[in-house]
Design an enzyme around this catalytic site. Structure first.
Site, PDB file in Angstrom:
ATOM      1  N   TYR A  67      11.668   8.302   1.259  1.00 44.03           N
ATOM      2  CA  TYR A  67      11.537   7.261   0.237  1.00 44.03           C
ATOM      3  C   TYR A  67      12.214   7.610  -1.096  1.00 44.03           C
ATOM      4  CZ  TYR A  67       8.079   5.600   3.571  1.00 44.03           C
ATOM      5  OH  TYR A  67       7.456   5.168   4.712  1.00 44.03           O
ATOM      6  N   GLU A 119      12.331  -9.754   1.487  1.00 42.25           N
ATOM      7  CA  GLU A 119      11.584  -8.594   1.997  1.00 42.25           C
ATOM      8  C   GLU A 119      12.466  -7.356   1.836  1.00 42.25           C
ATOM      9  OE1 GLU A 119      10.635  -9.120   6.130  1.00 42.25           O
ATOM     10  OE2 GLU A 119       9.993  -7.036   6.387  1.00 42.25           O
ATOM     11  N   ASN A 155       7.945  -5.747  -1.022  1.00 35.31           N
ATOM     12  CA  ASN A 155       7.853  -4.670  -0.036  1.00 35.31           C
ATOM     13  C   ASN A 155       6.395  -4.604   0.407  1.00 35.31           C
ATOM     14  OD1 ASN A 155       7.746  -2.387   1.503  1.00 35.31           O
ATOM     15  ND2 ASN A 155       8.980  -1.135   0.129  1.00 35.31           N
ATOM     16  N   ARG A 177      13.168   4.131  12.775  1.00 39.57           N
ATOM     17  CA  ARG A 177      11.901   4.865  12.749  1.00 39.57           C
ATOM     18  C   ARG A 177      11.032   4.483  13.959  1.00 39.57           C
ATOM     19  NH1 ARG A 177       9.476   4.564   6.898  1.00 39.57           N
ATOM     20  NH2 ARG A 177       8.302   6.341   7.749  1.00 39.57           N
ATOM     21  N   PRO A 215       0.792  -1.227   0.000  1.00 37.33           N
ATOM     22  CA  PRO A 215       0.000   0.000   0.000  1.00 37.33           C
ATOM     23  C   PRO A 215       0.822   1.274   0.000  1.00 37.33           C
ATOM     24  CG  PRO A 215      -0.192  -1.152   2.100  1.00 37.33           C
ATOM     25  CD  PRO A 215       0.489  -2.089   1.145  1.00 37.33           C
ATOM     26  N   ASN A 216       0.328   2.197  -0.794  1.00 37.45           N
ATOM     27  CA  ASN A 216       0.834   3.566  -0.946  1.00 37.45           C
ATOM     28  C   ASN A 216       2.070   3.680  -1.823  1.00 37.45           C
ATOM     29  OD1 ASN A 216      -1.157   4.846   0.775  1.00 37.45           O
ATOM     30  ND2 ASN A 216      -0.163   3.765   2.452  1.00 37.45           N
ATOM     31  N   ALA A 245       3.122  -0.996   4.860  1.00 36.80           N
ATOM     32  CA  ALA A 245       2.566  -1.007   6.224  1.00 36.80           C
ATOM     33  C   ALA A 245       2.077  -2.391   6.648  1.00 36.80           C
ATOM     34  CB  ALA A 245       1.437   0.016   6.332  1.00 36.80           C
ATOM     35  N   ARG A 261       5.603  12.019  -2.504  1.00 37.43           N
ATOM     36  CA  ARG A 261       5.526  12.538  -1.140  1.00 37.43           C
ATOM     37  C   ARG A 261       6.721  11.983  -0.366  1.00 37.43           C
ATOM     38  NH1 ARG A 261       1.611  14.567  -3.065  1.00 37.43           N
ATOM     39  NH2 ARG A 261      -0.509  14.894  -2.274  1.00 37.43           N
ATOM     40  N   HIS A 310      12.670  -3.069   2.241  1.00 37.94           N
ATOM     41  CA  HIS A 310      12.140  -1.773   2.684  1.00 37.94           C
ATOM     42  C   HIS A 310      13.092  -0.684   2.221  1.00 37.94           C
ATOM     43  CE1 HIS A 310       9.092  -3.720   4.998  1.00 37.94           C
ATOM     44  NE2 HIS A 310      10.010  -4.548   5.454  1.00 37.94           N
ATOM     45  N   HIS A 332       3.902  -4.787   9.169  1.00 35.74           N
ATOM     46  CA  HIS A 332       3.809  -4.679  10.622  1.00 35.74           C
ATOM     47  C   HIS A 332       2.466  -5.164  11.172  1.00 35.74           C
ATOM     48  CE1 HIS A 332       7.213  -2.267   9.538  1.00 35.74           C
ATOM     49  NE2 HIS A 332       6.455  -1.373   8.948  1.00 35.74           N
ATOM     50  N   ASP A 340       1.130 -15.910   6.270  1.00 39.52           N
ATOM     51  CA  ASP A 340       0.614 -17.263   6.037  1.00 39.52           C
ATOM     52  C   ASP A 340       0.647 -17.621   4.557  1.00 39.52           C
ATOM     53  OD1 ASP A 340       0.169 -17.575   8.738  1.00 39.52           O
ATOM     54  OD2 ASP A 340      -2.004 -17.349   8.635  1.00 39.52           O
TER      55      ASP A 340
HETATM   56  O1  CA2 Z   1      10.556   1.660   3.937  1.00 39.36           O
HETATM   57  C1  CA2 Z   1       9.700   1.009   3.339  1.00 39.36           C
HETATM   58  O2  CA2 Z   1       9.852   0.580   2.203  1.00 39.36           O
HETATM   59  C2  CA2 Z   1       8.335   0.759   4.000  1.00 39.36           C
HETATM   60  O3  CA2 Z   1       7.922  -0.549   3.657  1.00 39.36           O
HETATM   61  C3  CA2 Z   1       7.404   1.798   3.435  1.00 39.36           C
HETATM   62  C4  CA2 Z   1       6.022   1.773   4.078  1.00 39.36           C
HETATM   63  C5  CA2 Z   1       6.124   1.798   5.601  1.00 39.36           C
HETATM   64  O4  CA2 Z   1       4.826   1.619   6.166  1.00 39.36           O
HETATM   65  C6  CA2 Z   1       7.041   0.710   6.122  1.00 39.36           C
HETATM   66  O5  CA2 Z   1       7.132   0.832   7.537  1.00 39.36           O
HETATM   67  C7  CA2 Z   1       8.426   0.849   5.530  1.00 39.36           C
HETATM   68  C8  CA2 Z   1       5.199   2.991   3.637  1.00 39.36           C
HETATM   69  C9  CA2 Z   1       5.129   3.213   2.164  1.00 39.36           C
HETATM   70  C10 CA2 Z   1       4.507   4.555   1.915  1.00 39.36           C
HETATM   71  O6  CA2 Z   1       4.797   4.942   0.607  1.00 39.36           O
HETATM   72  C11 CA2 Z   1       4.645   6.251   0.297  1.00 39.36           C
HETATM   73  C12 CA2 Z   1       4.833   6.583  -1.004  1.00 39.36           C
HETATM   74  C13 CA2 Z   1       4.712   7.895  -1.392  1.00 39.36           C
HETATM   75  C14 CA2 Z   1       4.383   8.849  -0.478  1.00 39.36           C
HETATM   76  C15 CA2 Z   1       4.207   8.511   0.830  1.00 39.36           C
HETATM   77  C16 CA2 Z   1       4.331   7.201   1.228  1.00 39.36           C
END
Ligand code: CA2
Length: 143
Positions: free
Chosen positions: A23, A99, A75, A108, A10-11, A78, A18, A101, A81, A88
């Protein structure tokens, strides 16, 4: 030819738009193009998938296992966690997962320090930015 899957949670479809300080400023399309070029050099095929939905990710992991992919660069964002369901699926389907990140989750918030995925992953890379995906690709292509 080996097939390696790149799966993002997700995201991550908004990567580069952002929080560039966390990132980076590359988009998901940029990342996929870089990995595609590297895969051609390595002589492996790639499949790409991104979803914001946990169930869609579960179903895709099972499809990858049924397709006999060599490995998955995952990846889970979120869901790393929170998701027993993704853990599973990886264990149940017998997938070889690295995996990845982008950020160093251990520097963090405390809630990012625990991963449901790491115990069923073949390896974990974090904190190396988008380069982590390339390192995982080289690792899986070389096995
Ligand atoms: O560091 C990583 O790759 C994470 O998997 C990224 C996740 C975060 O919840 C993990 O703890 C670590 C969040 C991805 C959010 O992606 C965004 C992309 C563009 C703008 C904002 C967030």
């Amino acid at each position: 030819m080996k097939t390696i899957a790149i799966v993002n949670g997700p995201n991550l479809h908004r990567l580069g738009q952002r929080e560039p300080g966390v990132y980076g400023d590359g988009s998901l399309a940029d990342l996929e193009a870089t990995l595609q070029a590297e895969a051609e050099q390595l002589g492996v095929a790639l499949r790409f998938f991104q979803s914001n939905h946990e169930g869609a990710l579960v179903e895709h992991l099972w499809e990858l296992a049924d397709a006999g992919v060599t490995g998955v660069i995952f990846n889970p964002a979120a869901y790393t966690h929170t998701s027993v369901a993704l853990r599973d699926a990886i264990k149940g389907a017998g997938l070889k997962v690295i995996e990845v990140h982008i950020s160093n989750v251990h520097t963090r918030e405390a809630f990012r320090h625990h991963s449901y995925i790491s115990p069923v992953a073949a390896g974990v890379i974090c904190g190396l930015g988008l380069k982590g995906y390339s390192l995982a690709l080289h690792a899986l292509a070389g096995q």
